[in-house]
Design a protein around this motif. Structure first.
Motif, PDB file in Angstrom:
ATOM      1  N   PHE A  86      -5.212  55.023  29.742  1.00 50.45           N
ATOM      2  CA  PHE A  86      -5.545  53.733  29.142  1.00 50.45           C
ATOM      3  C   PHE A  86      -6.249  53.929  27.803  1.00 50.45           C
ATOM      4  O   PHE A  86      -6.776  54.998  27.510  1.00 50.45           O
ATOM      5  N   PRO A 102     -11.276  49.599  33.201  1.00 44.07           N
ATOM      6  CA  PRO A 102     -10.298  50.513  33.800  1.00 44.07           C
ATOM      7  C   PRO A 102     -10.457  50.606  35.319  1.00 44.07           C
ATOM      8  O   PRO A 102     -10.940  51.593  35.859  1.00 44.07           O
ATOM      9  N   GLN A 103     -10.071  49.522  35.979  1.00 42.56           N
ATOM     10  CA  GLN A 103     -10.079  49.442  37.438  1.00 42.56           C
ATOM     11  C   GLN A 103      -8.631  49.336  37.899  1.00 42.56           C
ATOM     12  O   GLN A 103      -7.904  48.443  37.464  1.00 42.56           O
ATOM     13  N   PHE A 104      -8.206  50.233  38.779  1.00 41.72           N
ATOM     14  CA  PHE A 104      -6.793  50.359  39.121  1.00 41.72           C
ATOM     15  C   PHE A 104      -6.556  50.054  40.595  1.00 41.72           C
ATOM     16  O   PHE A 104      -7.224  50.609  41.473  1.00 41.72           O
ATOM     17  N   TYR A 172      -9.977  50.319  45.234  1.00 36.97           N
ATOM     18  CA  TYR A 172      -9.668  50.476  43.814  1.00 36.97           C
ATOM     19  C   TYR A 172     -10.147  51.840  43.342  1.00 36.97           C
ATOM     20  O   TYR A 172     -11.128  52.387  43.848  1.00 36.97           O
ATOM     21  N   ARG A 174     -11.552  53.616  39.879  1.00 33.70           N
ATOM     22  CA  ARG A 174     -12.079  53.338  38.542  1.00 33.70           C
ATOM     23  C   ARG A 174     -12.164  54.650  37.775  1.00 33.70           C
ATOM     24  O   ARG A 174     -12.421  55.706  38.360  1.00 33.70           O
ATOM     25  N   SER A 282      -5.914  47.806  30.723  1.00 28.98           N
ATOM     26  CA  SER A 282      -6.124  47.391  32.112  1.00 28.98           C
ATOM     27  C   SER A 282      -5.891  45.887  32.204  1.00 28.98           C
ATOM     28  O   SER A 282      -5.924  45.176  31.200  1.00 28.98           O
TER      29      SER A 282
END
Length: 643
Positions: A86, A102-104, A172, A174, A282
């Protein structure tokens, strides 16, 4: 006495023992370091009991966020491949309130109280795991509808990691840093979350997966925005008269809104070489929660909305989405996108966020009044049409409404193009400094909108009572001509008005003929009407105006001028001869520019170029005499010559 001696000896013994056990601190415990200063191996016990379930919070987890049935299969060594490459774009860089982090999402859910094992490849640092999407901390809020903190985050290290959340929740990953190549994680103990992923999921198969699952929460995901919603609400929707049958179309539309009406409108793109103009890599996020920490919903990362039918339908209803009726979601994400450090000043806190609502509605051809009516439009337009001078946009009762304060922005967008917002945001990101004062912010908007429109918008800002500084007006007046249309009368709901020609200049004369020359001629205003056939004339009917005659031209803003031009009347008897010219910023303190003798020309243009350029708002012409030695004077036109 014996007791006293005993206590004294006991105290001395304890002191001696403490001295022997820890020379550094005087306390009886190991300090964690050996004599050479190296860390002594050891630490807190690690929870690795995969088969052990902590049920201590089951009763509360059942209330919220809900439980996963024991029959739901737990995965073993499931592979998750994440693209963590990212960009570094963030709220500070973009100068907006809140940017996506940037949390996925990984598509897995942790059952309440059960241990999850995550294996991270060697050499991968800077990752953490977050279990639970409901990050609002409700500590101190009364009464509580759920426990105050139900989400936990833990740092991940290369190798085997374990995490347990007593309430359960969506899992999640991160990232603190970006990775050029995809990263593969291994997950054990979690259950599959029936998420919808745009471009991956099949509509019919996804609906079947949701119906078969017992996971209480799932996500609707696109590349630009992700929604965390309760599964039981979705099940009820499937059984309603208007079920969600085309999630692909729904999420395509959501994706377009955030790509075009948020990121795109702010001038952000995925491939910009300048990180300041790069869209967040993100996704934006919104979660439904049984009890938001603030109000009915609030902005942030994520946006948090009340878990009720109103908010739920605003997420999953394609019809509402296309009609522009999803006001709450646009409103809160609009708060995220505001730039209060550069231009969105204090009273616009609940105004500039709603500009995104209008943009969404406009692109879809929807009626913005469907969201909030239009009863706020007419009073705002009446305010703008009123006399200028004492207006205060920020404090006047007639403008004490966030929707009324939208009107000047909407008028600029409708009259000059929606790219005005893009220009404003882009320039704000590239500004060399943040705003120090409210005046700085107003000046920034005035200058940027004037640049975009290629016209000096000072009359527009004056009509709305938005004060701009003399420094800014001087800067803009050098670049652009003054606005000549009353765009502040434009109604953005009816699309009518705003085309009336407007002359921003004001001219006065110490003597003018108001009766003997008809309805137009004779008056000072005839000198700035652009018509060489009309004219000003000193008074002659009833009384005779005597020399000298003084004319003052107000050019509305501090302006740099290199001279004046005169167009004489096509008559021989009133031709001005000797004149003096003065300049002023305040109409009180005057500086003499120079003197000139005008040629004896009828109906001709005569220019007077100053010895040097002068800057001011007011220009005074004193007519000392005429070529016929009579007290009369007349002119068809009088105006400034810009450099």
């Amino acid at each position: 006495m014996k007791n006293a001696n005993f206590l004294s000896k006991l105290l001395m013994l304890l002191v001696l023992m403490g001295f022997i056990s820890c020379k550094k601190y005087g306390y009886k415990f190991e300090d964690g370091f050996n004599a050479s200063g190296e860390v002594v191996p050891g630490g807190l016990p690690l929870d690795t009991m995969m088969m052990q379930i902590d049920r201590t919070m089951y009763s509360r987890a059942r209330i919220f966020p809900g439980m996963v049935e024991p029959s739901e299969p737990r995965v073993v060594n499931a592979k998750v491949v994440l693209d963590l490459n990212f960009s570094a774009s963030n709220g500070k860089l973009l100068r907006i309130n809140v940017a996506p982090e940037p949390q996925f999402s990984i598509g897995y859910y942790a059952p309440a109280g059960e241990l999850i094992k995550i294996v991270v490849p060697a050499g991968i640092n800077g990752l953490s795991v977050q279990v639970g999407g409901h990050t609002d901390n409700l500590t101190g809020k009364e009464p509580l509808q759920r426990d105050a903190v139900i989400t936990n985050t833990k740092q991940l290290f290369p190798g085997v990691n374990y995490v347990r959340n007593l309430y359960g929740g969506t899992i999640y990953i991160r990232a603190d840093i970006a990775f050029e190549k995809p990263v593969e994680l291994t997950i054990t103990g979690a259950v599959v979350s029936p998420d919808f992923v745009l471009g991956v999921s099949n509509d019919a198969q996804w609906i079947a997966q949701v119906k078969a699952s017992t996971v209480p929460w799932l996500e609707l995901r696109s590349s630009r925005v992700i929604f965390l919603i309760p599964r039981d609400f979705l099940i009820r929707n499937f059984n309603s008269s208007k079920p969600l049958v085309n999630p692909t179309a729904l999420m395509k539309e959501w994706n377009a809104k955030f790509e075009l009406d948020y990121n795109g409108w702010m001038g952000l793109s995925d491939n910009s070489a300048d990180l300041r103009d790069r869209s967040p890599q993100s996704a934006w996020r919104e979660v439904l929660d049984i009890q938001p920490s603030v109000g009915y919903g609030h902005n942030g990362f994520p946006v948090v909305a009340t878990m009720d039918s109103e908010w739920f339908n605003s997420v999953i209803s394609l019809e509402q989405l296309q009609s522009g009726a999803n006001w709450g979601t646009y409103h809160e994400f609009g708060h995220n996108c505001q730039q209060p450090s550069i231009w969105s000043w204090e009273v616009l806190g609940e105004t500039t966020n709603n500009l995104f609502n209008y943009k969404v509605a406009n692109r879809n051809g929807a009626n913005f009044s469907i969201q909030h009516g239009d009863d706020w439009v007419a009073p705002a337009l009446a305010y703008a049409a009123g006399p200028t001078g004492a207006k205060k946009f920020d404090t006047d009762a007639g403008m004490n409404d966030p929707f009324k304060r939208m009107i000047p922005f909407l008028q600029i967008f409708e009259k000059y193009g929606y790219g005005a917002m893009t220009h404003l945001y882009t320039e704000a990101r590239h500004a060399t400094r943040l705003a120090n004062t409210t005046q700085d912010k107003k000046d920034f908007v005035y200058e940027r909108f004037s640049e975009f429109a290629n016209v000096n918008l000072l009359p527009f800002f004056n009509a709305w009572g938005i004060e701009v500084s003399s420094v800014s007006t001087a800067k803009i007046s050098k670049k652009f001509p003054l606005l000549r249309k009353k765009i502040w009368t434009y109604n953005p709901m009816t699309k009518l008005g705003g085309n009336e020609v407007y002359n921003p200049y004001v001219i006065t004369a110490t003597s003018e003929e108001l009766t003997g020359e008809g309805a137009v001629n004779g008056r000072a205003n005839a000198m700035i009407d652009g018509d060489n056939n009309t004219f000003w004339h000193s008074q002659w009917n009833g009384a005779t105006g005597q020399m000298p005659h003084t004319i003052v031209l107000d050019v509305a803003t501090s302006t740099t001028v290199k001279g004046l031009y005169f167009i004489t009347r096509n008559s021989a008897d009133q031709l001005p001869k000797d004149i003096e010219v003065y300049v002023s910023e305040d109409k009180t303190n005057w500086t003499k520019v120079g003197s000139k003798q005008l040629a004896r020309l009828q109906g001709q243009k005569i220019e007077y170029l100053f010895p040097a350029e002068k800057t001011g708002r007011y220009f005074k012409v004193v007519i000392l005499n005429n070529h016929s030695n009579s007290p009369y004077a007349a002119l068809a036109e009088l105006n400034i010559i810009k450099p």
